[in-house]
Design a protein around this motif. Structure first.
Motif, PDB file in Angstrom:
ATOM      1  N   ASP A  77     -33.244  16.620  13.505  1.00  0.00           N
ATOM      2  CA  ASP A  77     -31.905  16.300  13.011  1.00  0.00           C
ATOM      3  C   ASP A  77     -31.957  15.504  11.703  1.00  0.00           C
ATOM      4  O   ASP A  77     -31.008  15.508  10.945  1.00  0.00           O
ATOM      5  CB  ASP A  77     -31.089  15.536  14.072  1.00  0.00           C
ATOM      6  CG  ASP A  77     -31.756  14.237  14.492  1.00  0.00           C
ATOM      7  OD1 ASP A  77     -33.005  14.202  14.517  1.00  0.00           O
ATOM      8  OD2 ASP A  77     -31.052  13.267  14.803  1.00  0.00           O
ATOM      9  N   SER A  78     -33.088  14.855  11.425  1.00  0.00           N
ATOM     10  CA  SER A  78     -33.211  14.081  10.190  1.00  0.00           C
ATOM     11  C   SER A  78     -33.673  14.984   9.035  1.00  0.00           C
ATOM     12  O   SER A  78     -34.769  15.553   9.085  1.00  0.00           O
ATOM     13  CB  SER A  78     -34.229  12.950  10.388  1.00  0.00           C
ATOM     14  OG  SER A  78     -34.790  12.588   9.157  1.00  0.00           O
ATOM     15  N   PRO A  79     -32.834  15.099   7.982  1.00  0.00           N
ATOM     16  CA  PRO A  79     -33.233  15.939   6.837  1.00  0.00           C
ATOM     17  C   PRO A  79     -34.530  15.446   6.198  1.00  0.00           C
ATOM     18  O   PRO A  79     -35.346  16.245   5.740  1.00  0.00           O
ATOM     19  CB  PRO A  79     -32.070  15.814   5.858  1.00  0.00           C
ATOM     20  CG  PRO A  79     -30.934  15.227   6.617  1.00  0.00           C
ATOM     21  CD  PRO A  79     -31.511  14.476   7.773  1.00  0.00           C
ATOM     22  N   THR A  80     -34.729  14.124   6.195  1.00  0.00           N
ATOM     23  CA  THR A  80     -35.945  13.562   5.591  1.00  0.00           C
ATOM     24  C   THR A  80     -37.177  14.040   6.338  1.00  0.00           C
ATOM     25  O   THR A  80     -38.162  14.469   5.730  1.00  0.00           O
ATOM     26  CB  THR A  80     -35.885  12.014   5.625  1.00  0.00           C
ATOM     27  OG1 THR A  80     -34.635  11.605   5.083  1.00  0.00           O
ATOM     28  CG2 THR A  80     -37.003  11.393   4.844  1.00  0.00           C
ATOM     29  N   MET A  81     -37.122  13.970   7.672  1.00  0.00           N
ATOM     30  CA  MET A  81     -38.270  14.409   8.473  1.00  0.00           C
ATOM     31  C   MET A  81     -38.482  15.918   8.364  1.00  0.00           C
ATOM     32  O   MET A  81     -39.609  16.391   8.327  1.00  0.00           O
ATOM     33  CB  MET A  81     -38.076  14.019   9.945  1.00  0.00           C
ATOM     34  CG  MET A  81     -38.588  12.650  10.298  1.00  0.00           C
ATOM     35  SD  MET A  81     -40.229  12.283   9.693  1.00  0.00           S
ATOM     36  CE  MET A  81     -41.264  13.264  10.752  1.00  0.00           C
TER      37      MET A  81
ATOM     38  N   GLN B 214     -37.829  17.742   5.855  1.00  0.00           N
ATOM     39  CA  GLN B 214     -38.457  18.016   4.567  1.00  0.00           C
ATOM     40  C   GLN B 214     -39.927  17.595   4.559  1.00  0.00           C
ATOM     41  O   GLN B 214     -40.781  18.297   4.021  1.00  0.00           O
ATOM     42  CB  GLN B 214     -37.697  17.310   3.448  1.00  0.00           C
ATOM     43  CG  GLN B 214     -37.909  18.036   2.137  1.00  0.00           C
ATOM     44  CD  GLN B 214     -37.414  17.273   0.939  1.00  0.00           C
ATOM     45  OE1 GLN B 214     -37.002  16.115   1.044  1.00  0.00           O
ATOM     46  NE2 GLN B 214     -37.466  17.906  -0.199  1.00  0.00           N
ATOM     47  N   LEU B 215     -40.185  16.473   5.198  1.00  0.00           N
ATOM     48  CA  LEU B 215     -41.557  15.971   5.240  1.00  0.00           C
ATOM     49  C   LEU B 215     -42.480  16.924   6.014  1.00  0.00           C
ATOM     50  O   LEU B 215     -43.584  17.233   5.571  1.00  0.00           O
ATOM     51  CB  LEU B 215     -41.583  14.585   5.881  1.00  0.00           C
ATOM     52  CG  LEU B 215     -42.905  13.865   5.782  1.00  0.00           C
ATOM     53  CD1 LEU B 215     -43.154  13.408   4.358  1.00  0.00           C
ATOM     54  CD2 LEU B 215     -42.934  12.666   6.695  1.00  0.00           C
TER      55      LEU B 215
ATOM     56  N   PHE C  75     -42.939  20.096   4.072  1.00  0.00           N
ATOM     57  CA  PHE C  75     -43.854  19.828   2.958  1.00  0.00           C
ATOM     58  C   PHE C  75     -45.306  19.967   3.426  1.00  0.00           C
ATOM     59  O   PHE C  75     -46.133  20.579   2.755  1.00  0.00           O
ATOM     60  CB  PHE C  75     -43.591  18.412   2.438  1.00  0.00           C
ATOM     61  CG  PHE C  75     -44.165  18.132   1.091  1.00  0.00           C
ATOM     62  CD1 PHE C  75     -43.534  18.563  -0.053  1.00  0.00           C
ATOM     63  CD2 PHE C  75     -45.350  17.424   0.965  1.00  0.00           C
ATOM     64  CE1 PHE C  75     -44.057  18.306  -1.310  1.00  0.00           C
ATOM     65  CE2 PHE C  75     -45.893  17.154  -0.283  1.00  0.00           C
ATOM     66  CZ  PHE C  75     -45.230  17.597  -1.419  1.00  0.00           C
TER      67      PHE C  75
ATOM     68  N   THR D  19     -42.279  12.962  17.658  1.00  0.00           N
ATOM     69  CA  THR D  19     -41.236  12.011  18.060  1.00  0.00           C
ATOM     70  C   THR D  19     -41.595  10.547  17.829  1.00  0.00           C
ATOM     71  O   THR D  19     -42.771  10.217  17.676  1.00  0.00           O
ATOM     72  CB  THR D  19     -40.930  12.219  19.568  1.00  0.00           C
ATOM     73  OG1 THR D  19     -39.954  11.285  19.982  1.00  0.00           O
ATOM     74  CG2 THR D  19     -42.168  12.065  20.419  1.00  0.00           C
ATOM     75  N   THR D  20     -40.569   9.716  17.838  1.00  0.00           N
ATOM     76  CA  THR D  20     -40.811   8.267  17.743  1.00  0.00           C
ATOM     77  C   THR D  20     -41.171   7.694  19.116  1.00  0.00           C
ATOM     78  O   THR D  20     -41.649   6.569  19.210  1.00  0.00           O
ATOM     79  CB  THR D  20     -39.539   7.530  17.235  1.00  0.00           C
ATOM     80  OG1 THR D  20     -38.435   7.935  18.025  1.00  0.00           O
ATOM     81  CG2 THR D  20     -39.273   7.802  15.782  1.00  0.00           C
TER      82      THR D  20
ATOM     83  N   LYS E 193     -44.558   9.615  15.789  1.00  0.00           N
ATOM     84  CA  LYS E 193     -44.265   9.220  14.402  1.00  0.00           C
ATOM     85  C   LYS E 193     -44.699   7.774  14.197  1.00  0.00           C
ATOM     86  O   LYS E 193     -44.697   7.026  15.170  1.00  0.00           O
ATOM     87  CB  LYS E 193     -42.764   9.326  14.136  1.00  0.00           C
ATOM     88  CG  LYS E 193     -42.247  10.752  14.116  1.00  0.00           C
ATOM     89  CD  LYS E 193     -40.742  10.731  13.929  1.00  0.00           C
ATOM     90  CE  LYS E 193     -40.128  12.089  14.145  1.00  0.00           C
ATOM     91  NZ  LYS E 193     -38.665  12.064  14.135  1.00  0.00           N
ATOM     92  N   PRO E 194     -45.048   7.330  13.005  1.00  0.00           N
ATOM     93  CA  PRO E 194     -45.074   8.106  11.774  1.00  0.00           C
ATOM     94  C   PRO E 194     -46.249   9.092  11.773  1.00  0.00           C
ATOM     95  O   PRO E 194     -47.359   8.725  12.183  1.00  0.00           O
ATOM     96  CB  PRO E 194     -45.252   7.059  10.677  1.00  0.00           C
ATOM     97  CG  PRO E 194     -45.531   5.769  11.334  1.00  0.00           C
ATOM     98  CD  PRO E 194     -45.374   5.913  12.790  1.00  0.00           C
ATOM     99  N   ILE E 195     -45.990  10.311  11.306  1.00  0.00           N
ATOM    100  CA  ILE E 195     -47.037  11.343  11.387  1.00  0.00           C
ATOM    101  C   ILE E 195     -48.018  11.242  10.226  1.00  0.00           C
ATOM    102  O   ILE E 195     -47.646  10.846   9.131  1.00  0.00           O
ATOM    103  CB  ILE E 195     -46.449  12.770  11.451  1.00  0.00           C
ATOM    104  CG1 ILE E 195     -45.497  13.049  10.274  1.00  0.00           C
ATOM    105  CG2 ILE E 195     -45.783  13.039  12.762  1.00  0.00           C
ATOM    106  CD1 ILE E 195     -45.189  14.517  10.076  1.00  0.00           C
TER     107      ILE E 195
END
Lengths: 269, 128
Positions: B13-17, B19-20, B23, B88-89, B110-112
């Motif tokens: 659900d997090s766009p940042t994750m 994208q990460l 990437f 997951t966190t 996470k953090p991965i």
């Protein structure tokens, strides 16, 4: 000469011939022994040469072996060095990717709420924080106040922090612009609202606009790693400009709307 | 299966994750990355025209969480063979055990670390 003396002469001649033959046989025997001895002596001499040659060869091979073992050790050391450098580069690569994605996301919008949401996502997913707060400095009142937080269940009060510039750890970080990390050895690692795990200023050049304050890391993250500090500061710098520009943009949008409404009012009358 | 030209479904659900993770997945030659924002969106993408070779899913998401998604994928005859990685966190051991018990092939907290993620994916795709 009588028949008798002829026979004696013949017998004498025969005896001499016999003696001569026996002497020849003896000499022959002696020479054969000598030859055999000489042959043995010659063979021993050549074996000695062969042994010497082999010995020299073994020595040379041992030297080569020692040299190879030394080279092997050197290459092994180089390999270890390459492996550790590879891991280091992988880590840096990972951090750069994190930073790239984080800054890309932070500067992808001018919506203030969205920027704050992205900062929260970064703190949770990249820094690995479970409880934290984002504080902004009100320049009129010189007060730092929470604008977003997470993990109020593990650190009650995180959602409503309010402190003055220069007061306590948070106020000092905002005043000096220097990051704060708790010293686990000296301070026993006890985290309170006033004394967090880490407080990093949101700075645009030397101008502090707020703080990111971490109270607890995720269960699987024991402590900040060496690269975390650098990454955290870089992220804070990007977050600061993103928050500041989105705040200015929303203020200018609001002003524009007010002016537009005023103009509309003037033109309609 | 080959590590090249794999199709990945990233459920986050997090766009940042998203994208990460995407990437990191670009390291696989010819990788196609399909993104979904929650479990329901993921099921829609799974029934779409693209073949999915591996699913990477978060747990905490609105509408449908990652654990429910894992469970539904494993119950579906057409989808059950797809390898699933939970990212997951939630780092507690019981969370990990629950995720794996539901049928996830790997569980990453996470953090991965990109290198760890790449290795896990490579191992799963090679074994598939």
């Amino acid at each position: 000469m009588s028949e008798e003396s002829k026979a004696e002469k013949f017998l004498e001649l025969f005896s001499k011939g016999k003696e001569f033959t026996e002497e020849l046989l003896k000499e022959n025997q002696r020479l054969r022994y000598r030859l055999a001895a000489l042959e043995t002596e010659s063979s021993v001499g050549s074996s000695r040469d062969e042994v010497d040659r082999l010995r020299a060869e073994v020595q040379q091979l041992a030297e080569e072996n020692r040299h190879m073992a030394q080279r092997f050790r050197e290459v092994e050391e180089e390999n270890k060095d390459f492996a550790s450098r590879y891991i280091e580069i992988e880590e840096q690569n990972n951090n750069l990717a994190n930073l790239y994605v984080a800054s890309y996301q932070l500067h992808s919008t001018l919506d203030f709420k969205e920027v704050v949401q992205i900062v929260q996502e970064i703190i949770i997913n990249l820094v690995g924080a479970e409880s934290f707060a984002i504080l902004l400095l009100d320049e009129k009142t010189n007060e730092l106040k929470t604008i977003a937080s997470e993990g109020g269940d593990v650190m009650p009060g995180v959602e409503s922090i309010s402190t003055r510039l220069g007061e306590g750890v948070l106020g000092q970080v905002a005043r000096t612009g220097e990051s704060y990390y708790i010293n686990q050895d000296v301070e026993g690692g006890r985290v309170t609202i006033e004394k967090p795990l880490a407080a990093v200023p949101l700075k645009i050049k030397e101008h502090v606009i707020g703080l990111i304050v971490i109270y607890k890391l995720l269960q699987q993250k024991d402590a900040f790693t060496a690269v975390d500090y650098e990454l955290f500061s870089l992220l804070a710098a990007h977050a600061a400009t993103a928050i500041f520009s989105s705040k200015l943009y929303s203020q200018s949008e609001r002003k524009l709307n007010t002016i537009q409404s005023f103009l509309d009012l003037l033109t309609t009358n | 299966m080959s590590l090249d030209n794999a199709n990945f479904l990233v459920v986050e659900d997090s766009p940042t994750m998203r994208q990460l993770i995407s990437f990191s997945l670009k390291r696989f030659k010819g990788a196609k990355i399909i993104e979904a924002v929650d479990g329901v969106d993921a099921l829609k993408k799974l029934s779409g025209p693209d073949r999915i070779d591996l699913i990477l899913t978060d747990i905490n998401m609105p509408v449908m969480d990652g654990l429910k998604l894992v469970s539904l994928v494993r119950q579906n005859a057409q989808l059950k063979a797809i390898p699933i990685i939970i990212i997951t966190t939630e780092g507690a051991e019981e969370d990990r055990e629950r995720g794996l018990a539901l049928g996830a092939n790997a569980y990453i907290s996470k953090p991965i670390q990109s290198s760890h993620l790449i290795k896990t994916i490579s191992d799963l795709l090679a074994a598939a």
